[in-house]
Design a protein around this motif. Structure first.
Motif, PDB file in Angstrom:
ATOM      1  N   GLU A  16      -7.023  -9.698  13.851  1.00  0.00           N
ATOM      2  CA  GLU A  16      -7.637  -8.400  13.549  1.00  0.00           C
ATOM      3  C   GLU A  16      -8.620  -7.971  14.630  1.00  0.00           C
ATOM      4  OE1 GLU A  16      -9.568  -8.771   9.759  1.00  0.00           O
ATOM      5  OE2 GLU A  16      -7.694  -9.278   8.734  1.00  0.00           O
ATOM      6  N   SER A  17      -9.293  -8.937  15.243  1.00  0.00           N
ATOM      7  CA  SER A  17     -10.312  -8.647  16.255  1.00  0.00           C
ATOM      8  C   SER A  17      -9.733  -8.522  17.661  1.00  0.00           C
ATOM      9  CB  SER A  17     -11.365  -9.760  16.255  1.00  0.00           C
ATOM     10  OG  SER A  17     -11.972  -9.891  15.009  1.00  0.00           O
ATOM     11  N   GLY A  18      -8.412  -8.764  17.801  1.00  0.00           N
ATOM     12  CA  GLY A  18      -7.814  -8.742  19.132  1.00  0.00           C
ATOM     13  C   GLY A  18      -8.205  -9.960  19.948  1.00  0.00           C
ATOM     14  N   GLU A  37     -11.401 -16.077  22.803  1.00  0.00           N
ATOM     15  CA  GLU A  37     -11.329 -15.134  23.929  1.00  0.00           C
ATOM     16  C   GLU A  37     -10.697 -13.861  23.397  1.00  0.00           C
ATOM     17  OE1 GLU A  37     -12.261 -13.494  26.782  1.00  0.00           O
ATOM     18  OE2 GLU A  37     -12.267 -15.520  27.609  1.00  0.00           O
ATOM     19  N   LYS A  38     -11.026 -12.760  24.013  1.00  0.00           N
ATOM     20  CA  LYS A  38     -10.480 -11.468  23.609  1.00  0.00           C
ATOM     21  C   LYS A  38      -9.303 -11.130  24.520  1.00  0.00           C
ATOM     22  CE  LYS A  38     -12.274  -7.616  21.312  1.00  0.00           C
ATOM     23  NZ  LYS A  38     -13.342  -7.517  20.370  1.00  0.00           N
ATOM     24  N   GLU A  39      -8.236 -10.584  23.950  1.00  0.00           N
ATOM     25  CA  GLU A  39      -7.062 -10.214  24.748  1.00  0.00           C
ATOM     26  C   GLU A  39      -7.421  -9.171  25.788  1.00  0.00           C
ATOM     27  OE1 GLU A  39      -3.909  -9.142  22.047  1.00  0.00           O
ATOM     28  OE2 GLU A  39      -4.105 -11.039  20.973  1.00  0.00           O
ATOM     29  N   HIS A  40      -8.230  -8.193  25.405  1.00  0.00           N
ATOM     30  CA  HIS A  40      -8.668  -7.135  26.318  1.00  0.00           C
ATOM     31  C   HIS A  40     -10.169  -6.978  26.147  1.00  0.00           C
ATOM     32  CE1 HIS A  40      -4.468  -6.120  26.872  1.00  0.00           C
ATOM     33  NE2 HIS A  40      -4.337  -6.099  25.552  1.00  0.00           N
ATOM     34  N   GLY A  41     -10.888  -6.987  27.238  1.00  0.00           N
ATOM     35  CA  GLY A  41     -12.337  -6.860  27.161  1.00  0.00           C
ATOM     36  C   GLY A  41     -12.995  -8.207  26.947  1.00  0.00           C
ATOM     37  N   GLU A  42     -14.232  -8.145  26.491  1.00  0.00           N
ATOM     38  CA  GLU A  42     -15.033  -9.349  26.325  1.00  0.00           C
ATOM     39  C   GLU A  42     -15.320  -9.628  24.861  1.00  0.00           C
ATOM     40  OE1 GLU A  42     -15.672 -11.207  28.986  1.00  0.00           O
ATOM     41  OE2 GLU A  42     -14.644  -9.694  30.189  1.00  0.00           O
ATOM     42  N   VAL A  43     -15.443 -10.899  24.533  1.00  0.00           N
ATOM     43  CA  VAL A  43     -15.849 -11.303  23.192  1.00  0.00           C
ATOM     44  C   VAL A  43     -17.298 -10.867  23.008  1.00  0.00           C
ATOM     45  CG1 VAL A  43     -16.338 -13.281  21.711  1.00  0.00           C
ATOM     46  CG2 VAL A  43     -14.286 -13.273  23.135  1.00  0.00           C
ATOM     47  N   ASP A  44     -17.592 -10.264  21.862  1.00  0.00           N
ATOM     48  CA  ASP A  44     -18.978  -9.886  21.591  1.00  0.00           C
ATOM     49  C   ASP A  44     -19.491 -10.657  20.376  1.00  0.00           C
ATOM     50  OD1 ASP A  44     -18.031  -8.500  19.302  1.00  0.00           O
ATOM     51  OD2 ASP A  44     -17.913  -6.622  20.398  1.00  0.00           O
ATOM     52  N   VAL A  70     -19.487 -21.016  16.866  1.00  0.00           N
ATOM     53  CA  VAL A  70     -18.413 -20.121  17.302  1.00  0.00           C
ATOM     54  C   VAL A  70     -18.903 -19.468  18.583  1.00  0.00           C
ATOM     55  CG1 VAL A  70     -16.963 -18.141  16.740  1.00  0.00           C
ATOM     56  CG2 VAL A  70     -17.698 -19.704  14.917  1.00  0.00           C
ATOM     57  N   THR A  71     -18.106 -19.583  19.637  1.00  0.00           N
ATOM     58  CA  THR A  71     -18.528 -19.117  20.951  1.00  0.00           C
ATOM     59  C   THR A  71     -17.366 -18.496  21.708  1.00  0.00           C
ATOM     60  OG1 THR A  71     -19.619 -19.847  22.990  1.00  0.00           O
ATOM     61  CG2 THR A  71     -18.093 -21.388  21.978  1.00  0.00           C
ATOM     62  N   SER A  72     -17.702 -17.747  22.735  1.00  0.00           N
ATOM     63  CA  SER A  72     -16.652 -17.251  23.623  1.00  0.00           C
ATOM     64  C   SER A  72     -16.340 -18.355  24.633  1.00  0.00           C
ATOM     65  CB  SER A  72     -17.100 -15.981  24.339  1.00  0.00           C
ATOM     66  OG  SER A  72     -18.208 -16.243  25.166  1.00  0.00           O
ATOM     67  N   ALA A  73     -15.132 -18.324  25.148  1.00  0.00           N
ATOM     68  CA  ALA A  73     -14.763 -19.302  26.176  1.00  0.00           C
ATOM     69  C   ALA A  73     -15.650 -19.071  27.389  1.00  0.00           C
ATOM     70  CB  ALA A  73     -13.292 -19.140  26.543  1.00  0.00           C
ATOM     71  N   GLY A  74     -16.226 -20.115  27.920  1.00  0.00           N
ATOM     72  CA  GLY A  74     -17.181 -19.978  29.014  1.00  0.00           C
ATOM     73  C   GLY A  74     -16.552 -19.620  30.343  1.00  0.00           C
ATOM     74  N   LEU A  75     -17.245 -18.796  31.114  1.00  0.00           N
ATOM     75  CA  LEU A  75     -16.785 -18.448  32.461  1.00  0.00           C
ATOM     76  C   LEU A  75     -16.774 -19.661  33.372  1.00  0.00           C
ATOM     77  CD1 LEU A  75     -18.529 -15.042  33.251  1.00  0.00           C
ATOM     78  CD2 LEU A  75     -16.095 -15.470  32.890  1.00  0.00           C
ATOM     79  N   ASP A  76     -17.585 -20.642  33.058  1.00  0.00           N
ATOM     80  CA  ASP A  76     -17.663 -21.823  33.904  1.00  0.00           C
ATOM     81  C   ASP A  76     -16.760 -22.951  33.419  1.00  0.00           C
ATOM     82  OD1 ASP A  76     -19.105 -22.277  31.589  1.00  0.00           O
ATOM     83  OD2 ASP A  76     -20.652 -23.465  32.598  1.00  0.00           O
TER      84      ASP A  76
END
Length: 155
Positions: A16-18, A37-44, A70-76
């Motif tokens: 639902e959140s993409g 991770e978000k398919e398009h854009g950034e996880v908020d 619960v976290t977004s996948a890290g850039l590092d």
């Protein structure tokens, strides 16, 4: 904690959140980390809160005795799932190979076999002079240790 049940619980809210799941790790002490991770854009923050709320509603903390992050996948962090590779097509990535070699380039393609990278490299010509040569090569995952977003800090 049943990992399959946890995956089934959060799958609808991710869709639902993409978003898509990058990792669901459960330690032996029931410390649970969900990376998305978000398919398009950034996880908020709202994406993370929605996943957290669905999970907490489905699993009683007093019964399961767990902690949840619960976290977004890290850039590092290296890519873990194909969705991250697909999202990064057209972006700069750092590829670390078995044996220590590292390349930075543009991710051109990715599939279950490996990645295709466009990169520049200085090479010697007929004389002593080095020139920059453009390459576009495919690398199988068997030769790769990790692929992660290239982070460049502006001055």
């Amino acid at each position: 904690m049943d990992k399959e049940k946890a995956l089934q619980t959060i799958a609808p809210v991710l869709a639902e959140s993409g978003c898509f799941l990058v990792g669901l790790d459960i330690s032996k002490d029931n410390d649970i980390t969900i990376a998305i991770e978000k398919e398009h854009g950034e996880v908020d923050l709202e994406d993370c809160i929605r996943v957290n709320d669905v999970f907490v509603e489905a699993f009683d903390r007093d019964v399961e005795d767990y902690s949840l992050t619960v976290t977004s996948a890290g850039l590092d962090q290296p890519f873990r799932v194909m969705g991250q590779y697909i999202k990064a097509i057209g972006s700069a990535v750092d590829v670390r190979f078995r044996g220590g070699k590292k390349l930075t380039g543009i991710l051109v393609a990715a599939d279950e076999e490996g990645v295709t990278l466009r990169y520049s490299q200085k090479e010697k010509t007929d004389g002593k002079k080095k020139v920059t040569v453009e390459h576009e090569d495919a690398f199988p995952f068997g030769e790769i240790n990790s692929v992660m977003p290239h982070i460049e800090f502006s001055k």
